[in-house]
Design an enzyme around this catalytic site. Sequence first.
Site, PDB file in Angstrom:
ATOM      1  N   ILE A 249      10.245   0.864 -31.007  1.00  0.00           N
ATOM      2  CA  ILE A 249      10.271   0.002 -29.952  1.00  0.00           C
ATOM      3  C   ILE A 249      10.449   0.878 -28.911  1.00  0.00           C
ATOM      4  O   ILE A 249      10.329   0.389 -27.439  1.00  0.00           O
ATOM      5  CB  ILE A 249      11.300  -0.954 -29.985  1.00  0.00           C
ATOM      6  CG1 ILE A 249      11.339  -1.919 -31.262  1.00  0.00           C
ATOM      7  CG2 ILE A 249      11.622  -2.044 -28.851  1.00  0.00           C
ATOM      8  CD1 ILE A 249      10.016  -2.991 -31.121  1.00  0.00           C
TER       9      ILE A 249
ATOM     10  N   SER B 262       7.716   2.576 -27.316  1.00  0.00           N
ATOM     11  CA  SER B 262       6.464   1.680 -26.803  1.00  0.00           C
ATOM     12  C   SER B 262       6.929   1.129 -25.545  1.00  0.00           C
ATOM     13  O   SER B 262       6.126   1.107 -24.512  1.00  0.00           O
ATOM     14  CB  SER B 262       6.512   0.286 -27.777  1.00  0.00           C
ATOM     15  OG  SER B 262       7.253  -0.452 -28.066  1.00  0.00           O
ATOM     16  N   GLU B 263       8.500   1.090 -25.367  1.00  0.00           N
ATOM     17  CA  GLU B 263       8.935   0.564 -23.980  1.00  0.00           C
ATOM     18  C   GLU B 263       8.872   1.338 -22.861  1.00  0.00           C
ATOM     19  O   GLU B 263       8.636   1.355 -21.687  1.00  0.00           O
ATOM     20  CB  GLU B 263      10.489  -0.085 -24.284  1.00  0.00           C
ATOM     21  CG  GLU B 263      10.406  -1.471 -24.945  1.00  0.00           C
ATOM     22  CD  GLU B 263       9.400  -2.509 -24.232  1.00  0.00           C
ATOM     23  OE1 GLU B 263       9.449  -2.469 -23.022  1.00  0.00           O
ATOM     24  OE2 GLU B 263       9.003  -3.518 -24.996  1.00  0.00           O
ATOM     25  N   VAL B 264       9.148   2.717 -23.218  1.00  0.00           N
ATOM     26  CA  VAL B 264       9.110   3.910 -22.377  1.00  0.00           C
ATOM     27  C   VAL B 264       7.437   3.999 -21.912  1.00  0.00           C
ATOM     28  O   VAL B 264       7.086   3.997 -20.594  1.00  0.00           O
ATOM     29  CB  VAL B 264       9.611   5.130 -22.916  1.00  0.00           C
ATOM     30  CG1 VAL B 264       9.119   6.242 -21.690  1.00  0.00           C
ATOM     31  CG2 VAL B 264      10.704   4.856 -23.020  1.00  0.00           C
TER      32      VAL B 264
ATOM     33  N   GLN C  29       6.343   1.143 -19.512  1.00  0.00           N
ATOM     34  CA  GLN C  29       6.761   1.120 -18.138  1.00  0.00           C
ATOM     35  C   GLN C  29       5.477   1.533 -17.249  1.00  0.00           C
ATOM     36  O   GLN C  29       5.123   2.755 -17.444  1.00  0.00           O
ATOM     37  CB  GLN C  29       7.893   2.126 -17.828  1.00  0.00           C
ATOM     38  CG  GLN C  29       9.184   2.052 -18.792  1.00  0.00           C
ATOM     39  CD  GLN C  29      10.200   3.138 -18.561  1.00  0.00           C
ATOM     40  OE1 GLN C  29       9.865   4.003 -18.042  1.00  0.00           O
ATOM     41  NE2 GLN C  29      11.273   2.611 -18.932  1.00  0.00           N
TER      42      GLN C  29
END
Length: 275
Positions: A39, A42-44, A47
Amino acid sequence: MTPRLTAVQLEEFRSSIWDYYQHHRRSMPWRETADPYHIFVSEVMLQQTQVARVRQKYADFLQRFPSWHELAVARLADVVQQWQGLGYNRRARFLHQAAGEVVSRFACGLPADQQLLATLPGIGHNTAGAICAFAFGMPVVFIETNIRRVYIHFFFDGRYKVSDTQLLPLIEQTLDRSDPRQWYFALMDYGATLKAHGSNPNRRSAHYSRQPGFEGSRRQLRGAVLRLLVSGQRLALADIAAAVGEQHAGSLESVLSDLENEGFLAAEQAHYYLR
DNA sequence: GTCCAGGACC
DNA sequence: GGTCCTGGAC
């Protein structure tokens, strides 16, 4: 300033979002896992970067760096190499640094704590919130571009210069605490379709700004320098200047200096290389 | 060719 | 409030 919703408005809004999601949910590999490391990566990547461009990079990156530990002990140059094509290479360095901190500070794993997560490099309040919702199922409040679109569209019709400060109380009021993870997926899918169809509500955000051109910019030059050095070779200033071309001659030394100060580059005997 | 999407950090 | 990347859509 921020409207207080009636029970009926709240119910109508939630129904619209859930109903849309039921029929048009988007499938993404990072939505099939709750692994905090997956997670986080994926979140970085997500962005400032669209879903379509992240899909393959996400899979390749996890293949190459399967765990916090393997990312933490990797060379920065290898991480930047794996990052090529995503843009904003500082994120690769933040991610690498964050892995180091997770290993040293959080040996038992990523903490389920929005404030604490936001102390990691490259993680602000919003990415920390996304990680809490998607990895830990926590009912936290955060905003990103798709969510912003949804709330401006539904609650600020015809208004301009809508700030996130006005939106956050509405996100808090409407948050579906029965399943925050799916709720935010649903909001983001709805927001994505608002962009695709009709005028983008985010142009009415107080935080909207037109971006400067890329051709001939420092951003372009930074990318070109890193791409040049990512294969591991050591090059003198003149070699780099020749490779990046005439149009960047004026700003090359300043860009190299920046990249060195940021920890991307080092120089030995007047030859630059990627750390 | 030009425009545009995408949050963190200084 | 300015800076950071790249590729896809038009």
